[in-house]
Design a protein around this motif. Structure first.
Motif, PDB file in Angstrom:
ATOM      1  N   ASP A 134      -9.643 -25.867 -42.880  1.00 31.65           N
ATOM      2  CA  ASP A 134      -8.254 -26.337 -42.822  1.00 31.65           C
ATOM      3  C   ASP A 134      -8.191 -27.845 -42.644  1.00 31.65           C
ATOM      4  O   ASP A 134      -8.962 -28.411 -41.847  1.00 31.65           O
ATOM      5  CB  ASP A 134      -7.510 -25.671 -41.661  1.00 31.65           C
ATOM      6  N   ILE A 135      -7.244 -28.476 -43.352  1.00 29.75           N
ATOM      7  CA  ILE A 135      -7.139 -29.930 -43.289  1.00 29.75           C
ATOM      8  C   ILE A 135      -5.700 -30.369 -43.004  1.00 29.75           C
ATOM      9  O   ILE A 135      -4.745 -29.627 -43.182  1.00 29.75           O
ATOM     10  CB  ILE A 135      -7.627 -30.602 -44.587  1.00 29.75           C
ATOM     11  N   GLY A 136      -5.584 -31.610 -42.553  1.00 27.26           N
ATOM     12  CA  GLY A 136      -4.324 -32.318 -42.443  1.00 27.26           C
ATOM     13  C   GLY A 136      -4.581 -33.768 -42.797  1.00 27.26           C
ATOM     14  O   GLY A 136      -5.741 -34.194 -42.935  1.00 27.26           O
ATOM     15  N   VAL A 137      -3.527 -34.550 -42.961  1.00 23.47           N
ATOM     16  CA  VAL A 137      -3.688 -35.968 -43.285  1.00 23.47           C
ATOM     17  C   VAL A 137      -2.758 -36.807 -42.408  1.00 23.47           C
ATOM     18  O   VAL A 137      -1.773 -36.319 -41.867  1.00 23.47           O
ATOM     19  CB  VAL A 137      -3.397 -36.257 -44.775  1.00 23.47           C
ATOM     20  N   TYR A 138      -3.104 -38.081 -42.316  1.00 27.04           N
ATOM     21  CA  TYR A 138      -2.287 -39.038 -41.582  1.00 27.04           C
ATOM     22  C   TYR A 138      -2.513 -40.397 -42.229  1.00 27.04           C
ATOM     23  O   TYR A 138      -3.575 -40.659 -42.809  1.00 27.04           O
ATOM     24  CB  TYR A 138      -2.689 -39.077 -40.102  1.00 27.04           C
ATOM     25  N   GLN A 139      -1.501 -41.265 -42.129  1.00 30.13           N
ATOM     26  CA  GLN A 139      -1.603 -42.587 -42.738  1.00 30.13           C
ATOM     27  C   GLN A 139      -0.935 -43.600 -41.825  1.00 30.13           C
ATOM     28  O   GLN A 139       0.145 -43.345 -41.273  1.00 30.13           O
ATOM     29  CB  GLN A 139      -0.930 -42.592 -44.109  1.00 30.13           C
ATOM     30  N   GLU A 140      -1.571 -44.752 -41.674  1.00 27.36           N
ATOM     31  CA  GLU A 140      -1.006 -45.821 -40.844  1.00 27.36           C
ATOM     32  C   GLU A 140      -1.565 -47.157 -41.320  1.00 27.36           C
ATOM     33  O   GLU A 140      -2.778 -47.291 -41.521  1.00 27.36           O
ATOM     34  CB  GLU A 140      -1.364 -45.587 -39.366  1.00 27.36           C
ATOM     35  N   ALA A 141      -0.672 -48.120 -41.516  1.00 30.53           N
ATOM     36  CA  ALA A 141      -1.062 -49.467 -41.935  1.00 30.53           C
ATOM     37  C   ALA A 141      -1.918 -49.437 -43.202  1.00 30.53           C
ATOM     38  O   ALA A 141      -2.873 -50.224 -43.339  1.00 30.53           O
ATOM     39  CB  ALA A 141      -1.802 -50.182 -40.797  1.00 30.53           C
ATOM     40  N   GLY A 142      -1.591 -48.537 -44.125  1.00 31.91           N
ATOM     41  CA  GLY A 142      -2.313 -48.455 -45.382  1.00 31.91           C
ATOM     42  C   GLY A 142      -3.640 -47.730 -45.314  1.00 31.91           C
ATOM     43  O   GLY A 142      -4.315 -47.570 -46.335  1.00 31.91           O
ATOM     44  N   ILE A 143      -4.032 -47.283 -44.121  1.00 28.22           N
ATOM     45  CA  ILE A 143      -5.298 -46.574 -43.942  1.00 28.22           C
ATOM     46  C   ILE A 143      -5.022 -45.074 -43.958  1.00 28.22           C
ATOM     47  O   ILE A 143      -4.091 -44.589 -43.312  1.00 28.22           O
ATOM     48  CB  ILE A 143      -5.979 -46.969 -42.620  1.00 28.22           C
ATOM     49  N   GLY A 144      -5.816 -44.325 -44.721  1.00 25.85           N
ATOM     50  CA  GLY A 144      -5.669 -42.885 -44.790  1.00 25.85           C
ATOM     51  C   GLY A 144      -6.667 -42.195 -43.884  1.00 25.85           C
ATOM     52  O   GLY A 144      -7.811 -42.649 -43.707  1.00 25.85           O
ATOM     53  N   TYR A 145      -6.234 -41.083 -43.289  1.00 30.20           N
ATOM     54  CA  TYR A 145      -7.083 -40.313 -42.384  1.00 30.20           C
ATOM     55  C   TYR A 145      -7.052 -38.845 -42.793  1.00 30.20           C
ATOM     56  O   TYR A 145      -6.016 -38.338 -43.253  1.00 30.20           O
ATOM     57  CB  TYR A 145      -6.605 -40.435 -40.943  1.00 30.20           C
ATOM     58  N   LEU A 146      -8.163 -38.174 -42.626  1.00 29.91           N
ATOM     59  CA  LEU A 146      -8.288 -36.747 -42.875  1.00 29.91           C
ATOM     60  C   LEU A 146      -8.574 -36.039 -41.561  1.00 29.91           C
ATOM     61  O   LEU A 146      -9.469 -36.437 -40.811  1.00 29.91           O
ATOM     62  CB  LEU A 146      -9.437 -36.484 -43.858  1.00 29.91           C
ATOM     63  N   LEU A 147      -7.818 -34.986 -41.285  1.00 35.94           N
ATOM     64  CA  LEU A 147      -8.099 -34.080 -40.181  1.00 35.94           C
ATOM     65  C   LEU A 147      -8.797 -32.868 -40.776  1.00 35.94           C
ATOM     66  O   LEU A 147      -8.304 -32.284 -41.744  1.00 35.94           O
ATOM     67  CB  LEU A 147      -6.813 -33.644 -39.494  1.00 35.94           C
ATOM     68  N   SER A 148      -9.917 -32.454 -40.212  1.00 38.21           N
ATOM     69  CA  SER A 148     -10.697 -31.392 -40.829  1.00 38.21           C
ATOM     70  C   SER A 148     -11.327 -30.506 -39.771  1.00 38.21           C
ATOM     71  O   SER A 148     -11.995 -30.991 -38.850  1.00 38.21           O
ATOM     72  CB  SER A 148     -11.778 -31.994 -41.721  1.00 38.21           C
ATOM     73  N   GLU A 149     -11.127 -29.184 -39.940  1.00 41.10           N
ATOM     74  CA  GLU A 149     -11.678 -28.219 -38.989  1.00 41.10           C
ATOM     75  C   GLU A 149     -13.113 -27.878 -39.345  1.00 41.10           C
ATOM     76  O   GLU A 149     -13.409 -27.451 -40.457  1.00 41.10           O
ATOM     77  CB  GLU A 149     -10.795 -26.967 -38.985  1.00 41.10           C
ATOM     78  N   ASP A 150     -13.990 -28.085 -38.384  1.00 38.98           N
ATOM     79  CA  ASP A 150     -15.418 -27.804 -38.516  1.00 38.98           C
ATOM     80  C   ASP A 150     -15.804 -26.965 -37.305  1.00 38.98           C
ATOM     81  O   ASP A 150     -16.015 -27.499 -36.215  1.00 38.98           O
ATOM     82  CB  ASP A 150     -16.190 -29.132 -38.571  1.00 38.98           C
ATOM     83  N   ARG A 151     -15.857 -25.645 -37.480  1.00 36.53           N
ATOM     84  CA  ARG A 151     -16.059 -24.794 -36.303  1.00 36.53           C
ATOM     85  C   ARG A 151     -17.437 -24.933 -35.689  1.00 36.53           C
ATOM     86  O   ARG A 151     -17.668 -24.461 -34.572  1.00 36.53           O
ATOM     87  CB  ARG A 151     -15.752 -23.330 -36.621  1.00 36.53           C
ATOM     88  N   ASP A 152     -18.362 -25.587 -36.378  1.00 37.28           N
ATOM     89  CA  ASP A 152     -19.671 -25.844 -35.787  1.00 37.28           C
ATOM     90  C   ASP A 152     -19.622 -27.003 -34.796  1.00 37.28           C
ATOM     91  O   ASP A 152     -20.376 -27.015 -33.815  1.00 37.28           O
ATOM     92  CB  ASP A 152     -20.697 -26.167 -36.877  1.00 37.28           C
ATOM     93  N   ASN A 153     -18.759 -27.972 -35.048  1.00 38.32           N
ATOM     94  CA  ASN A 153     -18.771 -29.198 -34.244  1.00 38.32           C
ATOM     95  C   ASN A 153     -17.432 -29.576 -33.628  1.00 38.32           C
ATOM     96  O   ASN A 153     -17.390 -30.356 -32.677  1.00 38.32           O
ATOM     97  CB  ASN A 153     -19.259 -30.366 -35.113  1.00 38.32           C
ATOM     98  N   GLY A 154     -16.318 -29.060 -34.160  1.00 34.92           N
ATOM     99  CA  GLY A 154     -15.006 -29.398 -33.608  1.00 34.92           C
ATOM    100  C   GLY A 154     -14.049 -29.847 -34.695  1.00 34.92           C
ATOM    101  O   GLY A 154     -14.335 -29.769 -35.893  1.00 34.92           O
ATOM    102  N   LEU A 155     -12.905 -30.330 -34.256  1.00 30.57           N
ATOM    103  CA  LEU A 155     -11.872 -30.845 -35.161  1.00 30.57           C
ATOM    104  C   LEU A 155     -12.101 -32.343 -35.346  1.00 30.57           C
ATOM    105  O   LEU A 155     -11.951 -33.124 -34.399  1.00 30.57           O
ATOM    106  CB  LEU A 155     -10.483 -30.574 -34.571  1.00 30.57           C
TER     107      LEU A 155
END
Length: 293
Positions: A134-155
Motif C-alpha cells: 500500500d502506498i500514499g504520496v505527499y508533496q511540499e516545496a516541489g519535493i515529492g514523497y512516497l509513503l510505502s508499507e513494508d511489513r518486514d521493516n515498517g512504514l
C-alpha cells in the motif's frame, strides 16, 4: 449536495463511481480523484479518473490507465493510485503493482501531460530494494514523497527523485508500538499549521480495524506514538483510510468499506475530519453537507 457516508456514489453517467483506494489532488476549482476500477474484482481493469467540486457529485473524466501488458496486465493487481504534479507540469501516477499472491510488492510509475490521462506506464521498482505494498504520496516545496508499507521493516517515508519516477532516499520509518512491531498500510499524510499528520490502517487484509494516527514537527521525526482518531472499537466506522484531503473548510476523510465478495460495489465513507494541534477526531454523521468540514 448531501453526503451519506457508507454508500456508493454514482457518477454523471449514472454508474457506480469506482473510488476505491483513491488518491485526490486539487486542480483549479475541482478535486481530481483516481480510483481502482473493480469491474474484474481483485485483478486489474483500469484506473478510473473522476473530478468533483463537493465530494458528493462525481464527473467521470475517463480511464487514466488501462490494462495492457506486463506489470499492468489483466492478471495483475494494480492498487492505490496516487497522483502528483511535478514542478515541470507533468503528472505522475504512482501505483501498488503486484501479483495475485502479493509476492511482487512493487511501486509503479506512469506519466501524463494531463491529470485525467491517458498515462504512459514507465515501469516499477522495489524502492531501495524494499517490499512496497500500500502506498500514499505527499508533496511540499516541489519535493515529492512516497509513503510505502513494508511489513518486514515498517512504514517508510521516502523522498522521490526529482523526476518522481524512482525513490531517492528514506526520510523516516515508522513501526507500531505493539507486537509484532510492523508498519501500517494504506498510509496518507497531511500538514496542518506546523505539524505533520500521518494516518494508516493495521495489516488485517479485507477485515477492518481501528485506524491510527501519528504526528511530528518534521518529516524526519521524532514521530508521536500512534493513537486512534475514531471511537475505539468502531473500526473507523467500518472503513479503511484511503486519503485525507485538505479543503478550504478543513479536512475530509475518505475511506473504503471493503466488500471482499463484491469489490465493485464497495461503499465509500466520506466524513469531515477535525485536526487541532496533535489531535485528529473523526465523528460519524448520517448525512452532512460539504462546507461543514
Amino acid at each position: 449536495m448531501t453526503i451519506r457516508p457508507g454508500t456508493t456514489f454514482l457518477d454523471d453517467r449514472g454508474r457506480v463511481a469506482q473510488l476505491h483506494g483513491i488518491g485526490v489532488q486539487r486542480v483549479g476549482d475541482r478535486w481530481f480523484a483516481w480510483g481502482e476500477d473493480k469491474t474484474a474484482g481483485q485483478t486489474f481493469t483500469a484506473v478510473a479518473c473522476y473530478s468533483t467540486a463537493d465530494f458528493a457529485t462525481w464527473r467521470f473524466e475517463g480511464n487514466a490507465l488501462e490494462a495492457a501488458d506486463g506489470d499492468i496486465g489483466p492478471d495483475r493487481v494494480v492498487e492505490r493510485p496516487k497522483a502528483l504534479r511535478r514542478p515541470d507540469g507533468t503528472w505522475v501516477l504512482l501505483l501498488h503493482i503486484d501479483t495475485t499472491d502479493y509476492a511482487a510488492a512493487r511501486v509503479g510509475y506512469a506519466v501524463s501531460d494531463r491529470p485525467e490521462g491517458p498515462y504512459r506506464y514507465m515501469g516499477s521498482e522495489r524502492p531501495l530494494g524494499n517490499v512496497s505494498r500500500d502506498i500514499g504520496v505527499y508533496q511540499e516545496a516541489g519535493i515529492g514523497y512516497l509513503l510505502s508499507e513494508d511489513r518486514d521493516n515498517g512504514l517508510h517515508l521516502y523522498r522521490l527523485r526529482d523526476d518522481y519516477l524512482a525513490v531517492e532516499s528514506i526520510v523516516a520509518t515508522l513501526r507500531q508500538q505493539m507486537r509484532p512491531e510492523i508498519g501500517y498500510e494504506s498510509p496518507t499524510l497531511v500538514k496542518h499549521e506546523d505539524r505533520y499528520h500521518l494516518f494508516g490502517s493495521d495489516l488485517t487484509g479485507w477485515s477492518l480495524n481501528d485506524n491510527m494516527h501519528a504526528t511530528a514537527g518534521t518529516l524526519e521525526g521524532p514521530w508521536s506514538p500512534w493513537r486512534g482518531f475514531a471511537p475505539a472499537g468502531s473500526r473507523t466506522f467500518d472503513s479503511q483510510v484511503s486519503v485525507v484531503v485538505p479543503v478550504d473548510s478543513g479536512f475530509i476523510y475518505v475511506g473504503d468499506r471493503w466488500q471482499s465478495d463484491d469489490l465493485f460495489h464497495s461503499p465509500a465513507v466520506i466524513l469531515p475530519l477535525r485536526i487541532d494541534g496533535d489531535s485528529a477526531v473523526l465523528e460519524w454523521r448520517d448525512a452532512w453537507t460539504p462546507g461543514e468540514a
